[in-house]
Each structure stands twice: as structure tokens, then as C-alpha cells.
Design an enzyme around this catalytic site. Sequence first.
Site, PDB file in Angstrom:
ATOM      1  N   ARG A 257       0.851  -1.185   0.000  1.00 51.91           N
ATOM      2  CA  ARG A 257       0.000   0.000   0.000  1.00 51.91           C
ATOM      3  C   ARG A 257       0.885   1.233   0.000  1.00 51.91           C
ATOM      4  O   ARG A 257       1.475   1.599   1.003  1.00 51.91           O
ATOM      5  CB  ARG A 257      -0.898  -0.019   1.247  1.00 51.91           C
ATOM      6  CG  ARG A 257      -2.027   0.996   1.248  1.00 51.91           C
ATOM      7  CD  ARG A 257      -2.650   1.074   2.624  1.00 51.91           C
ATOM      8  NE  ARG A 257      -1.825   1.867   3.531  1.00 51.91           N
ATOM      9  CZ  ARG A 257      -1.714   1.681   4.828  1.00 51.91           C
ATOM     10  NH1 ARG A 257      -2.344   0.676   5.401  1.00 51.91           N
ATOM     11  NH2 ARG A 257      -0.951   2.459   5.573  1.00 51.91           N
ATOM     12  N   HIS A 261      -3.706   4.475   4.784  1.00 50.75           N
ATOM     13  CA  HIS A 261      -4.828   3.541   4.914  1.00 50.75           C
ATOM     14  C   HIS A 261      -6.110   4.194   4.402  1.00 50.75           C
ATOM     15  O   HIS A 261      -6.863   3.594   3.636  1.00 50.75           O
ATOM     16  CB  HIS A 261      -4.996   3.123   6.370  1.00 50.75           C
ATOM     17  CG  HIS A 261      -6.207   2.295   6.638  1.00 50.75           C
ATOM     18  ND1 HIS A 261      -6.336   1.005   6.174  1.00 50.75           N
ATOM     19  CD2 HIS A 261      -7.360   2.586   7.308  1.00 50.75           C
ATOM     20  CE1 HIS A 261      -7.524   0.529   6.552  1.00 50.75           C
ATOM     21  NE2 HIS A 261      -8.151   1.462   7.229  1.00 50.75           N
ATOM     22  N   TYR A 270       3.883   5.433  11.449  1.00 49.64           N
ATOM     23  CA  TYR A 270       4.169   4.030  11.776  1.00 49.64           C
ATOM     24  C   TYR A 270       5.047   3.301  10.766  1.00 49.64           C
ATOM     25  O   TYR A 270       5.310   2.117  10.925  1.00 49.64           O
ATOM     26  CB  TYR A 270       2.856   3.256  11.969  1.00 49.64           C
ATOM     27  CG  TYR A 270       1.869   3.362  10.818  1.00 49.64           C
ATOM     28  CD1 TYR A 270       1.968   2.539   9.698  1.00 49.64           C
ATOM     29  CD2 TYR A 270       0.824   4.284  10.858  1.00 49.64           C
ATOM     30  CE1 TYR A 270       1.063   2.630   8.656  1.00 49.64           C
ATOM     31  CE2 TYR A 270      -0.097   4.377   9.818  1.00 49.64           C
ATOM     32  CZ  TYR A 270       0.035   3.557   8.720  1.00 49.64           C
ATOM     33  OH  TYR A 270      -0.858   3.648   7.685  1.00 49.64           O
TER      34      TYR A 270
END
Length: 357
Positions: A257, A261, A270
Site C-alpha cells: 500500500r 490507509h 508508523y
Amino acid sequence: MASHVDEIVRVLPELEADEDEGPQYSLTHSEETLLELYETQVLARTFDEKAISLHRQGRIGTYAPMRGQEAAQIGAAMALRDEDYLFPTYRDHAMYLSRGLPLSEVIRHLMGRGNYIDRQDEADLRTFPITIPIATQLPHAVGMGMASNLKGDDVVSMASLGDGATSEGDFHEALNFAGVFEAPTVFFCQNNGYAISVPRERQTASATIAQKADAYGIEGVRVDGNDVLAVYDVVNEALERARNGDGATLIEAVTYRRGPHTTTDDPDVYRDEDEAEEWTDPLERTREYLESTVGWTEEDEQAVRERATERVQSAVETAESESDPDAETMFDHVYAGEHPRYARQRRQVPDDPSLEH
């Protein structure tokens, strides 16, 4: 049961060839198939970029970007027959494009004006609305596969999921039912490395997701999710196995990805910013293959991108020109028939919901 969990299926090599000579490929698929797979990837990427822009302008709600996962979604969806069933998840916008749903309908959903359902023939629905709750679509797909067996239909159901869904109970229940009842169902897991902010290694101690298939007596396969041809081939093989009565397959498409998100997420919190550099762009890999096998040119590339831009812009204009749905439509499709509470609830709907809130 021999599950291919220690190897990864790949057709297109990584982009590591000598820059002067370039990689040499042989044509493994028809030119028509190649062009459709690539043009749909370009359309999906163009749509994705536009959707992010629309969200920033406040013209659509929260959006789940799919940049980097176009090859996985398109390769899988295009392997399906028209009569097969597809149960997508919330990031699978490219799957809807591959299944022929109008772009304007996808945008209508993001604006809160639609639900991805084929309005022309709801009784013969083949591509289902997105599911926001994680993994809840998996038992539905298995149930549809079991129904196909009972009816003697030559159709397969496919459920798309992310790696995070494998941590849900619905995942295990669905695979167990699929194994026991030999359901003609394909579980297509897009392992993009993260369940929101949780990396895969913090979700499971399994070396791969594909090997989880062994526990349920079904086939498990790992495929390079950035290789559209490999995905297309692996899904085709799984569909054929299901049609032949050989049961379900769990496919782990290893991808990445490249964006957040959702448009409300900050992935820099993160993961390292340069982590994406370790992954090749799926569109670049397909384009390089086209250049080597069918003589794809800069002019071809420009034409495809211009067509994609025009289609996306036209779809946005169409979606935004339509009026909001009537408030009464919120009661449609919730129950099979009229619910006893509907009368009271309808009386509570304001005459103008946009003003009374």
C-alpha cells in the site's frame, strides 16, 4: 493437499535489468488482454489520484487509496466470468472498474449517493456492495459458493480481503466451511503489509498467509501482487479448480500500500517514508513489458492517460450533476420486506434532511 506457500508465483521480473539493454520478454498473453489489463490499471490510478483530490476539496467523504494495489485488484477481477460472484472490500475500487461498473457510480458512492449496486438488474446481482466491517463478506461468499453447488450452477464466488482480515473470526469460519463443504470459492487476500498501522508480523506468526490454507484442507498460493499477469493467471487457475469441483483456494497476493490507509491516516507515524522504494510500481512493470513485447510507445502511453483523465473527469461531472437520493431510500435493501418498525421510523424522517440536523 499441496499448497504453494514457500514460493511466489511471478510472470514479470522485477525492474532490475541492465538499463542499456533492458529486459527481454516473450509474449505470454494475447495483446488484447495485455492492453485491457494495462489500460484499466491506468484508469484506476487516475481515478485514485482524482478521488484523493476530491476528498481534500470536501467533495467526497473519507477515501481508502489503492495506489500500488491496482495490479492485484485488476488481475483478479478480470479473471472472473460475468456470471461469477464478487464480494469486494472497501479499498477495491479498481475491482468495480474491472467489472464494468460506471465510474460515476463509484463516485456517487463516495459522495454518499449510492451503494455500488447494479441498479439495472438488482435481482441478478453479481458484484456486491463494499463491506466496511472487516471480513464479514467472507462467509457470504462461501454461502454463495455452497448455493452454487446445490443449484448445480457453473459459477464461482470470490471474496477479496486484506491481510488484517485474517485476524478476524469470520476468516477462519469461512475457510473452515469452504473446506468442509468444498465450496467453489476463491479467497483473494491482498497482503499490503499493514492492517491500518499494524504490520503483518504483528498479526500472525505464520511465515505466510497462504499457508493458513493447510489448516482447512484447501489450496494455498502466494503470488506477486504487483505482477498483473501472475495474478490473472493464478486466479484463473483457482477459478478453474473450483469449477471442476476441487474446492476453494486461498490466494495471498503480496503487494504494498503506497499511500495511507485512508485519507484521514498519516502512514509516516508508523512506517519509514522510504519504505515504498523497496517495491516496484505495478504500472511501471506492466508498461515495460508492453514496450518489450508489443512495441508500446510514448504516444500510446500519452493516449491512454488522456483517455483515462477524460473518463474520470466526465464521471465526476455526471455524479455531481445528479441530485441527492430521496431520504426514503435509506429503507431499501435493509430487510427483504417491510419491517414493523418502518412506519414509525418513516414518520421521523424530516422533510428536508439537509436542513434539519
